[in-house]
Design an enzyme around this catalytic site. Structure first.
Site, PDB file in Angstrom:
ATOM      1  NE  ARG A 151      -3.700  -2.069   2.762  1.00  0.00           N
ATOM      2  CZ  ARG A 151      -3.526  -3.202   3.428  1.00  0.00           C
ATOM      3  NH1 ARG A 151      -2.362  -3.415   4.036  1.00  0.00           N
ATOM      4  NH2 ARG A 151      -4.474  -4.111   3.502  1.00  0.00           N
ATOM      5  CE  LYS A 175      -6.429  -0.243   4.539  1.00  0.00           C
ATOM      6  NZ  LYS A 175      -7.719  -0.429   3.837  1.00  0.00           N
ATOM      7  CG  HIS A 246      -5.234   0.753  -4.932  1.00  0.00           C
ATOM      8  ND1 HIS A 246      -5.128  -0.098  -3.847  1.00  0.00           N
ATOM      9  CD2 HIS A 246      -6.350   0.386  -5.597  1.00  0.00           C
ATOM     10  CE1 HIS A 246      -6.157  -0.937  -3.861  1.00  0.00           C
ATOM     11  NE2 HIS A 246      -6.903  -0.668  -4.905  1.00  0.00           N
ATOM     12  NE  ARG A 249      -3.237  -3.329  -1.559  1.00  0.00           N
ATOM     13  CZ  ARG A 249      -2.870  -4.148  -0.584  1.00  0.00           C
ATOM     14  NH1 ARG A 249      -1.590  -4.428  -0.410  1.00  0.00           N
ATOM     15  NH2 ARG A 249      -3.766  -4.693   0.215  1.00  0.00           N
ATOM     16  CG  HIS A 272      -6.798  -8.220   1.316  1.00  0.00           C
ATOM     17  ND1 HIS A 272      -6.975  -8.547  -0.014  1.00  0.00           N
ATOM     18  CD2 HIS A 272      -6.542  -6.881   1.337  1.00  0.00           C
ATOM     19  CE1 HIS A 272      -6.834  -7.461  -0.758  1.00  0.00           C
ATOM     20  NE2 HIS A 272      -6.572  -6.449   0.041  1.00  0.00           N
ATOM     21  CE1 TYR A 281      -6.377  -5.143  -5.845  1.00  0.00           C
ATOM     22  CE2 TYR A 281      -7.471  -6.151  -3.976  1.00  0.00           C
ATOM     23  CZ  TYR A 281      -6.837  -5.074  -4.548  1.00  0.00           C
ATOM     24  OH  TYR A 281      -6.669  -3.923  -3.825  1.00  0.00           O
TER      25      TYR A 281
END
Length: 307
Positions: A151, A175, A246, A249, A272, A281
């Protein structure tokens, strides 16, 4: 207790739970916006109903033109805040539980083919010492974004101590301050080695805690600066793509899935927590799907010649 005081207590608890700075800022912005709405309408938090939330959301759409995803995020912030207030006995019930927004399907990001990615990454360095040094830094950023699916905030915060050159691994803090280990490729490694030779010339303090990507004055490179440099290098390569971190990514995830078919592994590398997030994706290869079906499904088997 005043609602704004409740908000501060709630945010403090979230901070203790290691919520990321960006998440806390979004929580504060969303809930404070809703509390201002309540104050303007002389509405006590304990008296809020689902119809009030509907009115608030309608105002956001009318005044700011917020998208469905932005509204969903805002509602999630409010719902979590009011759920906490209910559990802490500041509210007798949570009206946000009774209010739902219709979810729209999540759009896929754009896609860039491998040849275009290579055209950007393999372009010649510009003339001039400073311009060439900037390219060496930018190329390393591009290589890591595409090589490891990082990210924007993750590559911005990458430190010297996070790089394991011998095993070609990065220690990434994502995150929610969750840590994961991701590999990087040989070309990314080569770029890193060359960039770090330039690093001291830019007043880079080569210590474990130092940021990997810095300005010429030795300061950490900002998120907007990284975005601008990524766009610039795509333009310099002459490709007609609005390139951003992004998107790289996304290309990493799509190209990995196309070649490996290992959704769980890609989920782990992307950081994730939910597999369904990784699934956006995927690009379904129907020929491959049909081949797998023919090979695996008992009712799809070819009849033998003896039949």
């Amino acid at each position: 207790m005043h609602p704004n005081e409740l908000l501060l207590i709630w945010l403090k608890e979230r901070e203790i739970q290691n919520q990321s700075k960006h998440t806390l800022q979004a929580y504060e912005r969303d809930v404070a916006d809703f509390l201002s709405f309540c104050q303007r309408n002389s509405l006590a938090l304990a008296d809020v109903e689902a119809t009030d939330l509907r009115q608030f959301m309608a105002e956001k759409v009318e005044q700011q033109g917020l998208s469905s995803s932005s509204l969903q995020r805002m509602l999630s912030s409010i719902r979590q805040f009011m759920k906490w207030a209910e559990q802490a006995n500041y509210l007798s019930f949570n009206p946000a539980d009774d209010f739902q927004l219709k979810r729209q399907s999540r759009p896929l990001p754009g896609m860039v083919d491998i040849e275009t990615i290579n055209q950007i990454l393999d372009q010649a360095a510009p003339e001039g010492d400073v311009a060439e040094q900037m390219w060496l830094r930018d190329k390393t950023i591009l290589e890591l974004l595409y090589s490891s699916g990082l990210r924007l905030a993750e590559i911005q915060e990458l430190r010297i101590k996070d790089i394991d050159f011998s095993r070609q691994l990065l220690r990434i803090t994502g995150k929610g301050n969750k840590t994961r280990i991701v590999p990087f490729g040989s070309k990314a490694k080569d770029s890193l080695m060359v960039w770090l030779q330039v690093y001291p010339r830019w007043n880079g303090d080569f210590v474990p805690e130092a940021h990997v990507f810095i300005t010429q004055k030795g300061n950490p490179l900002g998120a907007r600066q990284i975005e601008n440099r990524v766009k610039l290098q795509a333009q310099r390569a002459g490709v007609n793509v609005d390139l951003h971190p992004h998107l790289l990514r996304h290309c990493f995830a799509s190209h990995m899935l196309s070649n490996s078919r290992d959704l769980r592994a890609v989920q782990e590398m992307l950081g994730h927590s939910n597999l369904t997030t990784t699934q956006i994706y995927t690009h379904v290869d129907f020929d491959h799907l049909a081949q797998i079906y023919d090979q695996a499904h008992p009712r799809a088997q070819q009849k033998s010649k003896s039949d």
